[in-house]
Motif scaffolding. Structure first.
Motif, PDB file in Angstrom:
ATOM      1  N   ILE B  34      39.033 -17.574  23.477  1.00  0.00           N
ATOM      2  CA  ILE B  34      39.091 -16.048  23.623  1.00  0.00           C
ATOM      3  C   ILE B  34      37.876 -15.648  24.198  1.00  0.00           C
ATOM      4  N   LEU B  35      36.617 -15.900  23.651  1.00  0.00           N
ATOM      5  CA  LEU B  35      35.371 -15.421  24.143  1.00  0.00           C
ATOM      6  C   LEU B  35      35.304 -15.798  25.635  1.00  0.00           C
ATOM      7  N   GLU B  36      35.396 -17.038  26.010  1.00  0.00           N
ATOM      8  CA  GLU B  36      35.354 -17.576  27.588  1.00  0.00           C
ATOM      9  C   GLU B  36      36.339 -16.279  28.292  1.00  0.00           C
ATOM     10  N   ARG B  37      37.529 -16.453  27.993  1.00  0.00           N
ATOM     11  CA  ARG B  37      38.158 -15.833  28.912  1.00  0.00           C
ATOM     12  C   ARG B  37      37.772 -14.261  28.901  1.00  0.00           C
ATOM     13  N   ALA B  38      37.546 -13.751  27.635  1.00  0.00           N
ATOM     14  CA  ALA B  38      36.957 -12.304  27.901  1.00  0.00           C
ATOM     15  C   ALA B  38      35.774 -12.126  28.377  1.00  0.00           C
ATOM     16  N   GLY B  39      34.748 -13.175  28.428  1.00  0.00           N
ATOM     17  CA  GLY B  39      33.428 -13.179  28.911  1.00  0.00           C
ATOM     18  C   GLY B  39      32.506 -12.217  27.660  1.00  0.00           C
ATOM     19  N   VAL B  40      32.746 -12.288  26.758  1.00  0.00           N
ATOM     20  CA  VAL B  40      32.036 -11.590  25.554  1.00  0.00           C
ATOM     21  C   VAL B  40      31.165 -12.695  24.715  1.00  0.00           C
ATOM     22  N   GLY B  41      30.199 -12.625  24.120  1.00  0.00           N
ATOM     23  CA  GLY B  41      29.691 -13.265  23.220  1.00  0.00           C
ATOM     24  C   GLY B  41      30.199 -13.234  21.747  1.00  0.00           C
ATOM     25  N   GLN B  42      30.002 -14.186  20.883  1.00  0.00           N
ATOM     26  CA  GLN B  42      30.517 -14.313  19.712  1.00  0.00           C
ATOM     27  C   GLN B  42      30.135 -12.944  18.812  1.00  0.00           C
ATOM     28  N   GLY B  43      28.737 -12.671  19.028  1.00  0.00           N
ATOM     29  CA  GLY B  43      28.383 -11.562  18.274  1.00  0.00           C
ATOM     30  C   GLY B  43      29.384 -10.203  18.537  1.00  0.00           C
ATOM     31  N   SER B  44      29.558 -10.181  19.819  1.00  0.00           N
ATOM     32  CA  SER B  44      30.482  -8.834  20.080  1.00  0.00           C
ATOM     33  C   SER B  44      31.741  -8.971  19.338  1.00  0.00           C
ATOM     34  N   MET B  45      32.305 -10.251  19.302  1.00  0.00           N
ATOM     35  CA  MET B  45      33.722 -10.422  18.811  1.00  0.00           C
ATOM     36  C   MET B  45      33.688 -10.036  17.505  1.00  0.00           C
ATOM     37  N   TYR B  46      32.607 -10.373  16.621  1.00  0.00           N
ATOM     38  CA  TYR B  46      32.470 -10.105  15.240  1.00  0.00           C
ATOM     39  C   TYR B  46      32.044  -8.848  14.905  1.00  0.00           C
ATOM     40  N   HIS B  47      31.495  -8.168  15.947  1.00  0.00           N
ATOM     41  CA  HIS B  47      31.192  -6.696  15.656  1.00  0.00           C
ATOM     42  C   HIS B  47      32.545  -5.958  15.658  1.00  0.00           C
ATOM     43  N   HIS B  48      33.652  -6.295  16.553  1.00  0.00           N
ATOM     44  CA  HIS B  48      34.683  -5.504  16.467  1.00  0.00           C
ATOM     45  C   HIS B  48      35.858  -5.882  15.601  1.00  0.00           C
ATOM     46  N   PHE B  49      35.835  -7.320  15.383  1.00  0.00           N
ATOM     47  CA  PHE B  49      36.938  -7.874  14.454  1.00  0.00           C
ATOM     48  C   PHE B  49      36.321  -8.894  13.356  1.00  0.00           C
ATOM     49  N   SER B  50      37.014  -9.082  12.355  1.00  0.00           N
ATOM     50  CA  SER B  50      36.541  -9.813  11.239  1.00  0.00           C
ATOM     51  C   SER B  50      36.666 -11.327  11.583  1.00  0.00           C
ATOM     52  N   GLY B  51      37.643 -11.719  12.637  1.00  0.00           N
ATOM     53  CA  GLY B  51      37.702 -13.054  13.137  1.00  0.00           C
ATOM     54  C   GLY B  51      39.235 -13.193  13.958  1.00  0.00           C
ATOM     55  N   LYS B  52      39.677 -14.330  14.311  1.00  0.00           N
ATOM     56  CA  LYS B  52      40.784 -14.571  14.885  1.00  0.00           C
ATOM     57  C   LYS B  52      42.038 -14.001  14.778  1.00  0.00           C
ATOM     58  N   SER B  53      42.189 -13.993  13.115  1.00  0.00           N
ATOM     59  CA  SER B  53      43.300 -13.493  12.481  1.00  0.00           C
ATOM     60  C   SER B  53      43.357 -11.862  12.987  1.00  0.00           C
ATOM     61  N   GLU B  54      42.384 -11.058  12.943  1.00  0.00           N
ATOM     62  CA  GLU B  54      42.388  -9.779  13.091  1.00  0.00           C
ATOM     63  C   GLU B  54      42.568  -9.415  14.370  1.00  0.00           C
ATOM     64  N   LEU B  55      41.995 -10.108  15.292  1.00  0.00           N
ATOM     65  CA  LEU B  55      42.082 -10.092  16.750  1.00  0.00           C
ATOM     66  C   LEU B  55      43.475 -10.325  17.181  1.00  0.00           C
ATOM     67  N   ALA B  56      44.047 -11.427  16.570  1.00  0.00           N
ATOM     68  CA  ALA B  56      45.385 -11.805  16.985  1.00  0.00           C
ATOM     69  C   ALA B  56      46.316 -10.516  16.568  1.00  0.00           C
ATOM     70  N   LEU B  57      46.086  -9.871  15.562  1.00  0.00           N
ATOM     71  CA  LEU B  57      46.924  -8.873  14.874  1.00  0.00           C
ATOM     72  C   LEU B  57      47.014  -7.731  15.811  1.00  0.00           C
ATOM     73  N   ALA B  58      45.797  -7.256  16.464  1.00  0.00           N
ATOM     74  CA  ALA B  58      45.676  -6.259  17.370  1.00  0.00           C
ATOM     75  C   ALA B  58      46.464  -6.763  18.802  1.00  0.00           C
ATOM     76  N   ALA B  59      46.554  -8.059  19.064  1.00  0.00           N
ATOM     77  CA  ALA B  59      46.913  -8.342  20.506  1.00  0.00           C
ATOM     78  C   ALA B  59      48.365  -8.256  20.152  1.00  0.00           C
ATOM     79  N   ILE B  60      48.930  -8.922  19.119  1.00  0.00           N
ATOM     80  CA  ILE B  60      50.313  -9.010  19.020  1.00  0.00           C
ATOM     81  C   ILE B  60      50.888  -7.454  18.999  1.00  0.00           C
ATOM     82  N   ARG B  61      50.210  -6.605  18.089  1.00  0.00           N
ATOM     83  CA  ARG B  61      50.490  -5.350  18.086  1.00  0.00           C
ATOM     84  C   ARG B  61      50.698  -4.666  19.601  1.00  0.00           C
ATOM     85  N   ARG B  62      49.682  -4.874  20.275  1.00  0.00           N
ATOM     86  CA  ARG B  62      49.503  -4.399  21.680  1.00  0.00           C
ATOM     87  C   ARG B  62      50.800  -4.727  22.439  1.00  0.00           C
ATOM     88  N   THR B  63      51.176  -6.197  22.579  1.00  0.00           N
ATOM     89  CA  THR B  63      52.151  -6.683  23.420  1.00  0.00           C
ATOM     90  C   THR B  63      53.530  -6.021  22.770  1.00  0.00           C
TER      91      THR B  63
END
Lengths: 200, 200
Positions: B34-63
Protein backbone atom coordinates in the motif's frame (compact mmCIF):
# COMPACT_ATOMS: atom_id res chain seq x y z
CA UNK A 1 -13.63 -43.77 2.40
CA UNK A 2 -15.14 -46.37 4.67
CA UNK A 3 -11.88 -48.11 5.44
CA UNK A 4 -10.32 -47.72 8.87
CA UNK A 5 -6.79 -47.99 7.51
CA UNK A 6 -4.70 -44.93 8.20
CA UNK A 7 -4.32 -42.74 5.14
CA UNK A 8 -0.93 -42.46 3.50
CA UNK A 9 1.04 -39.25 3.66
CA UNK A 10 0.28 -38.36 0.05
CA UNK A 11 -3.47 -38.70 0.58
CA UNK A 12 -3.32 -36.72 3.83
CA UNK A 13 -1.45 -33.95 2.04
CA UNK A 14 -4.04 -33.73 -0.73
CA UNK A 15 -6.99 -33.70 1.67
CA UNK A 16 -5.41 -31.13 3.97
CA UNK A 17 -4.69 -28.92 0.98
CA UNK A 18 -8.29 -29.26 -0.22
CA UNK A 19 -9.52 -28.05 3.17
CA UNK A 20 -7.03 -25.22 3.50
CA UNK A 21 -7.62 -23.90 -0.02
CA UNK A 22 -11.34 -23.82 0.73
CA UNK A 23 -10.86 -22.01 4.03
CA UNK A 24 -8.00 -19.66 3.21
CA UNK A 25 -7.49 -19.58 -0.56
CA UNK A 26 -4.23 -20.17 -2.37
CA UNK A 27 -2.36 -17.10 -1.22
CA UNK A 28 -3.44 -17.72 2.39
CA UNK A 29 -2.32 -21.36 2.42
CA UNK A 30 1.30 -21.84 3.45
CA UNK A 31 3.25 -25.08 2.98
CA UNK A 32 3.77 -24.97 6.76
CA UNK A 33 0.01 -24.98 7.42
CA UNK A 34 -0.44 -27.92 5.02
CA UNK A 35 2.27 -29.93 6.76
CA UNK A 36 0.76 -29.20 10.18
CA UNK A 37 -2.74 -30.20 9.18
CA UNK A 38 -1.58 -33.31 7.32
CA UNK A 39 0.73 -34.26 10.17
CA UNK A 40 3.58 -35.08 7.81
CA UNK A 41 7.12 -33.80 7.56
CA UNK A 42 8.55 -31.52 4.92
CA UNK A 43 10.63 -34.36 3.45
CA UNK A 44 7.49 -36.40 2.83
CA UNK A 45 5.80 -33.49 1.05
CA UNK A 46 8.74 -32.93 -1.27
CA UNK A 47 8.96 -36.66 -1.87
CA UNK A 48 5.44 -36.67 -3.31
CA UNK A 49 5.12 -33.14 -4.72
CA UNK A 50 7.53 -30.60 -6.19
CA UNK A 51 5.96 -27.88 -4.03
CA UNK A 52 2.83 -25.97 -3.09
CA UNK A 53 1.76 -25.41 -6.70
CA UNK A 54 1.80 -29.10 -7.67
CA UNK A 55 0.06 -30.10 -4.45
CA UNK A 56 -2.57 -27.39 -4.95
CA UNK A 57 -3.17 -28.66 -8.48
CA UNK A 58 -3.80 -32.20 -7.18
CA UNK A 59 -6.15 -30.81 -4.49
CA UNK A 60 -8.07 -28.57 -6.91
CA UNK A 61 -8.49 -31.44 -9.40
CA UNK A 62 -9.78 -33.71 -6.64
CA UNK A 63 -12.27 -31.11 -5.40
CA UNK A 64 -13.47 -30.39 -8.93
CA UNK A 65 -14.01 -34.11 -9.56
CA UNK A 66 -16.04 -34.42 -6.34
CA UNK A 67 -18.21 -31.44 -7.25
CA UNK A 68 -18.74 -32.83 -10.75
CA UNK A 69 -19.94 -36.15 -9.38
CA UNK A 70 -22.30 -34.41 -6.94
CA UNK A 71 -23.78 -32.24 -9.69
CA UNK A 72 -24.15 -35.20 -12.06
CA UNK A 73 -26.04 -37.15 -9.41
CA UNK A 74 -28.75 -34.45 -9.61
CA UNK A 75 -28.60 -33.47 -13.27
CA UNK A 76 -28.50 -37.09 -14.43
CA UNK A 77 -31.31 -38.13 -12.10
CA UNK A 78 -34.93 -38.95 -12.87
CA UNK A 79 -37.73 -36.52 -13.64
CA UNK A 80 -38.35 -33.63 -15.98
CA UNK A 81 -35.68 -31.13 -16.98
CA UNK A 82 -37.12 -28.73 -14.41
CA UNK A 83 -37.00 -31.39 -11.69
CA UNK A 84 -33.36 -32.20 -12.41
CA UNK A 85 -32.29 -28.57 -12.38
CA UNK A 86 -34.30 -27.98 -9.21
CA UNK A 87 -32.56 -30.98 -7.62
CA UNK A 88 -29.20 -29.46 -8.50
CA UNK A 89 -30.12 -25.99 -7.23
CA UNK A 90 -31.70 -27.23 -4.02
CA UNK A 91 -28.85 -29.64 -3.32
CA UNK A 92 -26.31 -27.05 -2.30
CA UNK A 93 -26.01 -27.05 1.45
CA UNK A 94 -22.91 -25.68 3.18
CA UNK A 95 -23.75 -22.25 1.90
CA UNK A 96 -21.64 -20.10 4.20
CA UNK A 97 -18.49 -22.05 3.33
CA UNK A 98 -19.01 -21.11 -0.30
CA UNK A 99 -17.90 -23.11 -3.31
CA UNK A 100 -14.37 -24.49 -3.01
CA UNK A 101 -13.80 -24.10 -6.75
CA UNK A 102 -15.63 -20.81 -7.18
CA UNK A 103 -13.55 -19.22 -4.43
CA UNK A 104 -10.38 -20.15 -6.33
CA UNK A 105 -11.39 -17.70 -9.09
CA UNK A 106 -10.71 -14.88 -6.62
CA UNK A 107 -7.13 -15.99 -6.14
CA UNK A 108 -4.87 -14.05 -8.44
CA UNK A 109 -2.13 -16.68 -8.29
CA UNK A 110 -4.63 -19.33 -9.40
CA UNK A 111 -6.29 -17.53 -12.30
CA UNK A 112 -2.94 -16.26 -13.59
CA UNK A 113 -1.57 -19.80 -13.73
CA UNK A 114 -2.79 -21.63 -16.84
CA UNK A 115 -2.23 -24.93 -15.05
CA UNK A 116 -4.09 -24.09 -11.82
CA UNK A 117 -6.95 -22.37 -13.65
CA UNK A 118 -7.55 -25.32 -15.98
CA UNK A 119 -9.57 -27.49 -13.56
CA UNK A 120 -11.76 -24.46 -12.70
CA UNK A 121 -12.41 -23.82 -16.37
CA UNK A 122 -13.12 -27.49 -17.03
CA UNK A 123 -15.54 -27.87 -14.11
CA UNK A 124 -17.61 -24.80 -14.86
CA UNK A 125 -17.47 -25.50 -18.60
CA UNK A 126 -18.70 -29.03 -17.98
CA UNK A 127 -21.40 -27.79 -15.57
CA UNK A 128 -22.80 -25.23 -17.97
CA UNK A 129 -22.72 -27.76 -20.81
CA UNK A 130 -24.52 -30.36 -18.71
CA UNK A 131 -27.25 -27.97 -17.56
CA UNK A 132 -27.66 -26.78 -21.16
CA UNK A 133 -28.16 -30.42 -22.24
CA UNK A 134 -30.88 -30.86 -19.63
CA UNK A 135 -32.63 -27.66 -20.73
CA UNK A 136 -32.34 -28.61 -24.42
CA UNK A 137 -33.80 -32.03 -23.63
CA UNK A 138 -36.70 -30.40 -21.78
CA UNK A 139 -37.35 -28.15 -24.77
CA UNK A 140 -37.13 -31.04 -27.24
CA UNK A 141 -39.59 -33.06 -25.18
CA UNK A 142 -41.96 -30.12 -25.02
CA UNK A 143 -41.66 -29.72 -21.25
CA UNK A 144 -40.17 -26.24 -21.55
CA UNK A 145 -40.75 -23.33 -23.90
CA UNK A 146 -37.95 -22.33 -26.27
CA UNK A 147 -36.76 -19.47 -24.02
CA UNK A 148 -34.12 -19.03 -22.78
CA UNK A 149 -31.58 -20.53 -25.18
CA UNK A 150 -30.12 -23.55 -23.32
CA UNK A 151 -26.57 -22.17 -23.09
CA UNK A 152 -27.77 -18.85 -21.66
CA UNK A 153 -30.19 -20.50 -19.26
CA UNK A 154 -27.44 -22.85 -18.11
CA UNK A 155 -25.02 -19.99 -17.49
CA UNK A 156 -27.70 -18.19 -15.47
CA UNK A 157 -28.39 -21.28 -13.34
CA UNK A 158 -24.69 -21.87 -12.67
CA UNK A 159 -24.19 -18.17 -11.92
CA UNK A 160 -27.07 -18.08 -9.44
CA UNK A 161 -25.37 -20.77 -7.36
CA UNK A 162 -21.97 -19.09 -7.42
CA UNK A 163 -23.41 -15.63 -6.83
CA UNK A 164 -25.74 -16.96 -4.15
CA UNK A 165 -22.68 -17.97 -2.16
CA UNK A 166 -21.25 -14.47 -2.52
CA UNK A 167 -24.46 -12.83 -1.28
CA UNK A 168 -24.79 -15.30 1.60
CA UNK A 169 -21.22 -14.80 2.77
CA UNK A 170 -21.64 -11.02 2.65
CA UNK A 171 -24.74 -11.35 4.84
CA UNK A 172 -23.30 -14.15 7.02
CA UNK A 173 -26.68 -15.79 6.40
CA UNK A 174 -27.75 -18.48 3.91
CA UNK A 175 -31.04 -16.63 3.21
CA UNK A 176 -29.88 -14.71 0.10
CA UNK A 177 -28.60 -17.98 -1.43
CA UNK A 178 -31.97 -19.61 -0.85
CA UNK A 179 -33.82 -16.56 -2.18
CA UNK A 180 -31.71 -16.50 -5.37
CA UNK A 181 -32.38 -20.20 -5.95
CA UNK A 182 -36.11 -19.70 -5.39
CA UNK A 183 -36.05 -16.75 -7.76
CA UNK A 184 -34.45 -18.58 -10.66
CA UNK A 185 -36.62 -21.64 -10.02
CA UNK A 186 -39.76 -19.51 -10.16
CA UNK A 187 -38.56 -18.04 -13.45
CA UNK A 188 -37.79 -21.50 -14.86
CA UNK A 189 -41.10 -22.87 -13.55
CA UNK A 190 -42.92 -20.21 -15.56
CA UNK A 191 -41.29 -21.63 -18.72
CA UNK A 192 -42.83 -25.06 -18.19
CA UNK A 193 -45.52 -26.03 -20.61
CA UNK A 194 -48.91 -26.66 -18.94
CA UNK A 195 -48.78 -30.46 -19.03
CA UNK A 196 -45.53 -30.67 -17.02
CA UNK A 197 -46.38 -28.31 -14.18
CA UNK A 198 -47.57 -30.95 -11.77
CA UNK A 199 -44.21 -32.13 -10.49
CA UNK A 200 -42.42 -29.01 -9.27
CA UNK B 1 -11.85 14.04 -9.61
CA UNK B 2 -11.30 16.57 -12.39
CA UNK B 3 -8.93 18.76 -10.41
CA UNK B 4 -5.25 18.75 -11.26
CA UNK B 5 -4.23 19.30 -7.62
CA UNK B 6 -2.08 16.53 -6.24
CA UNK B 7 -4.01 14.20 -3.97
CA UNK B 8 -3.23 14.27 -0.28
CA UNK B 9 -1.54 11.31 1.38
CA UNK B 10 -4.76 10.12 3.02
CA UNK B 11 -6.62 10.05 -0.29
CA UNK B 12 -3.73 8.31 -2.05
CA UNK B 13 -3.69 5.68 0.68
CA UNK B 14 -7.42 4.99 0.32
CA UNK B 15 -7.30 4.76 -3.47
CA UNK B 16 -4.22 2.54 -3.46
CA UNK B 17 -5.89 0.25 -0.95
CA UNK B 18 -9.05 0.10 -3.08
CA UNK B 19 -6.96 -1.04 -6.05
CA UNK B 20 -4.87 -3.54 -4.12
CA UNK B 21 -7.85 -5.13 -2.37
CA UNK B 22 -9.50 -5.60 -5.76
CA UNK B 23 -6.36 -7.14 -7.29
CA UNK B 24 -5.03 -9.18 -4.39
CA UNK B 25 -7.67 -9.41 -1.69
CA UNK B 26 -7.22 -8.54 1.96
CA UNK B 27 -4.83 -11.31 2.91
CA UNK B 28 -2.71 -10.61 -0.18
CA UNK B 29 -2.42 -6.87 0.48
CA UNK B 30 0.51 -5.90 2.67
CA UNK B 31 0.93 -2.49 4.32
CA UNK B 32 4.24 -2.32 2.43
CA UNK B 33 2.49 -2.72 -0.95
CA UNK B 34 0.00 0.00 0.00
CA UNK B 35 2.75 2.43 0.96
CA UNK B 36 4.64 1.72 -2.27
CA UNK B 37 1.61 2.25 -4.48
CA UNK B 38 0.48 5.34 -2.62
CA UNK B 39 4.00 6.74 -2.57
CA UNK B 40 3.78 7.75 1.07
CA UNK B 41 5.84 6.88 4.10
CA UNK B 42 4.90 4.64 6.99
CA UNK B 43 4.64 7.60 9.34
CA UNK B 44 2.02 9.22 7.12
CA UNK B 45 -0.05 6.04 7.04
CA UNK B 46 -0.06 5.71 10.83
CA UNK B 47 -0.84 9.40 11.15
CA UNK B 48 -4.11 8.89 9.24
CA UNK B 49 -4.99 5.27 10.05
CA UNK B 50 -4.41 2.94 12.99
CA UNK B 51 -3.32 0.19 10.59
CA UNK B 52 -4.24 -2.02 7.65
CA UNK B 53 -7.66 -2.91 9.03
CA UNK B 54 -8.84 0.69 9.44
CA UNK B 55 -7.46 1.66 6.05
CA UNK B 56 -9.12 -1.36 4.44
CA UNK B 57 -12.42 -0.38 6.03
CA UNK B 58 -12.19 3.12 4.55
CA UNK B 59 -11.31 1.63 1.14
CA UNK B 60 -14.12 -0.97 1.20
CA UNK B 61 -16.66 1.68 2.23
CA UNK B 62 -15.54 3.93 -0.59
CA UNK B 63 -15.74 1.14 -3.17
CA UNK B 64 -19.17 0.08 -1.93
CA UNK B 65 -20.45 3.65 -2.19
CA UNK B 66 -19.15 3.92 -5.76
CA UNK B 67 -20.84 0.65 -6.76
CA UNK B 68 -24.07 1.76 -5.13
CA UNK B 69 -24.12 4.99 -7.10
CA UNK B 70 -23.42 3.12 -10.33
CA UNK B 71 -26.22 0.63 -9.72
CA UNK B 72 -28.67 3.37 -8.74
CA UNK B 73 -27.94 5.25 -11.97
CA UNK B 74 -29.41 2.24 -13.82
CA UNK B 75 -32.10 1.07 -11.41
CA UNK B 76 -33.38 4.61 -10.81
CA UNK B 77 -33.37 5.46 -14.52
CA UNK B 78 -36.26 5.79 -16.97
CA UNK B 79 -38.25 2.98 -18.57
CA UNK B 80 -40.13 -0.09 -17.46
CA UNK B 81 -39.01 -2.31 -14.59
CA UNK B 82 -37.55 -4.70 -17.16
CA UNK B 83 -35.65 -1.88 -18.89
CA UNK B 84 -34.13 -0.69 -15.62
CA UNK B 85 -33.03 -4.17 -14.58
CA UNK B 86 -31.67 -4.81 -18.07
CA UNK B 87 -29.72 -1.53 -17.84
CA UNK B 88 -28.22 -2.69 -14.55
CA UNK B 89 -27.35 -6.15 -15.86
CA UNK B 90 -25.90 -4.93 -19.14
CA UNK B 91 -23.92 -2.17 -17.45
CA UNK B 92 -21.26 -4.42 -15.95
CA UNK B 93 -18.12 -4.14 -18.01
CA UNK B 94 -14.73 -5.02 -16.50
CA UNK B 95 -15.85 -8.60 -16.19
CA UNK B 96 -12.50 -10.33 -15.79
CA UNK B 97 -11.53 -8.06 -12.90
CA UNK B 98 -14.59 -9.28 -11.03
CA UNK B 99 -16.54 -7.33 -8.42
CA UNK B 100 -14.33 -5.52 -5.91
CA UNK B 101 -16.89 -6.06 -3.16
CA UNK B 102 -17.96 -9.58 -4.14
CA UNK B 103 -14.35 -10.75 -4.07
CA UNK B 104 -14.04 -9.55 -0.46
CA UNK B 105 -16.54 -12.26 0.56
CA UNK B 106 -13.85 -14.84 -0.22
CA UNK B 107 -11.44 -13.28 2.25
CA UNK B 108 -11.67 -15.04 5.55
CA UNK B 109 -10.22 -12.09 7.46
CA UNK B 110 -12.91 -9.84 5.99
CA UNK B 111 -16.00 -12.00 6.56
CA UNK B 112 -14.84 -12.94 10.05
CA UNK B 113 -14.56 -9.28 11.03
CA UNK B 114 -17.96 -7.80 11.85
CA UNK B 115 -16.59 -4.36 11.02
CA UNK B 116 -15.07 -5.22 7.63
CA UNK B 117 -18.03 -7.37 6.58
CA UNK B 118 -20.58 -4.65 7.37
CA UNK B 119 -20.13 -2.59 4.16
CA UNK B 120 -20.42 -5.81 2.08
CA UNK B 121 -23.64 -6.74 3.84
CA UNK B 122 -25.02 -3.22 3.47
CA UNK B 123 -24.21 -2.97 -0.24
CA UNK B 124 -25.69 -6.32 -1.24
CA UNK B 125 -28.64 -5.83 1.10
CA UNK B 126 -29.31 -2.43 -0.45
CA UNK B 127 -28.89 -3.83 -3.98
CA UNK B 128 -31.32 -6.68 -3.48
CA UNK B 129 -33.82 -4.33 -1.83
CA UNK B 130 -33.54 -1.83 -4.68
CA UNK B 131 -34.00 -4.47 -7.40
CA UNK B 132 -36.95 -5.90 -5.45
CA UNK B 133 -38.54 -2.42 -5.41
CA UNK B 134 -38.19 -2.15 -9.17
CA UNK B 135 -39.72 -5.61 -9.69
CA UNK B 136 -42.57 -4.84 -7.27
CA UNK B 137 -43.23 -1.57 -9.08
CA UNK B 138 -43.35 -3.43 -12.41
CA UNK B 139 -45.82 -5.91 -10.98
CA UNK B 140 -47.97 -3.17 -9.46
CA UNK B 141 -48.06 -1.31 -12.78
CA UNK B 142 -49.02 -4.50 -14.57
CA UNK B 143 -45.82 -4.64 -16.63
CA UNK B 144 -44.73 -7.93 -15.07
CA UNK B 145 -46.59 -11.03 -13.92
CA UNK B 146 -46.64 -11.84 -10.19
CA UNK B 147 -43.82 -14.40 -10.49
CA UNK B 148 -41.20 -14.46 -9.11
CA UNK B 149 -41.74 -12.81 -5.74
CA UNK B 150 -39.77 -9.53 -5.88
CA UNK B 151 -37.28 -10.46 -3.14
CA UNK B 152 -36.48 -13.80 -4.77
CA UNK B 153 -36.24 -12.32 -8.25
CA UNK B 154 -33.95 -9.59 -6.92
CA UNK B 155 -31.65 -12.10 -5.22
CA UNK B 156 -31.47 -14.09 -8.47
CA UNK B 157 -30.57 -10.98 -10.50
CA UNK B 158 -27.87 -9.92 -8.01
CA UNK B 159 -26.53 -13.49 -7.85
CA UNK B 160 -26.31 -13.78 -11.64
CA UNK B 161 -23.96 -10.78 -11.73
CA UNK B 162 -21.75 -12.05 -8.89
CA UNK B 163 -21.76 -15.62 -10.19
CA UNK B 164 -21.20 -14.44 -13.74
CA UNK B 165 -17.91 -12.94 -12.60
CA UNK B 166 -16.91 -16.26 -11.05
CA UNK B 167 -17.67 -18.20 -14.25
CA UNK B 168 -15.89 -15.62 -16.41
CA UNK B 169 -12.76 -15.62 -14.27
CA UNK B 170 -12.66 -19.42 -14.31
CA UNK B 171 -12.83 -19.33 -18.13
CA UNK B 172 -10.57 -16.27 -18.48
CA UNK B 173 -13.27 -15.08 -20.87
CA UNK B 174 -16.21 -12.68 -20.34
CA UNK B 175 -18.52 -14.94 -22.42
CA UNK B 176 -20.06 -16.88 -19.48
CA UNK B 177 -20.89 -13.60 -17.74
CA UNK B 178 -22.65 -12.33 -20.85
CA UNK B 179 -24.46 -15.65 -21.31
CA UNK B 180 -25.70 -15.65 -17.69
CA UNK B 181 -27.00 -12.09 -18.09
CA UNK B 182 -28.75 -12.99 -21.35
CA UNK B 183 -30.23 -16.05 -19.68
CA UNK B 184 -31.77 -14.23 -16.75
CA UNK B 185 -32.93 -11.40 -19.04
CA UNK B 186 -34.69 -13.91 -21.32
CA UNK B 187 -36.38 -15.41 -18.26
CA UNK B 188 -37.45 -11.98 -17.02
CA UNK B 189 -38.56 -10.93 -20.49
CA UNK B 190 -40.93 -13.90 -20.55
CA UNK B 191 -42.61 -12.48 -17.41
CA UNK B 192 -43.52 -9.24 -19.15
CA UNK B 193 -47.17 -8.74 -19.86
CA UNK B 194 -47.96 -8.42 -23.60
CA UNK B 195 -48.41 -4.64 -23.63
CA UNK B 196 -44.90 -3.93 -22.32
CA UNK B 197 -42.90 -6.22 -24.59
CA UNK B 198 -42.04 -3.59 -27.16
CA UNK B 199 -39.15 -1.92 -25.38
CA UNK B 200 -36.72 -4.71 -24.55
Amino acid sequence: MSTQEPLGAQERLVRSTQELLWERGYVGTSPKAILERAGVGQGSMYHHFSGKSELALAAIRRTAEELKQGAESCLGGPGTAYDRIAAYLLRERRVLRGCPIGRMTQDRDVVRSAELRQPLDELFGWLQGRIAEVLAEGQRRGELTAEPAPAAGAAAVAAVVQGGYVLARAADDPAPFDAAVQGVLALLAAQRTPGTRTTG
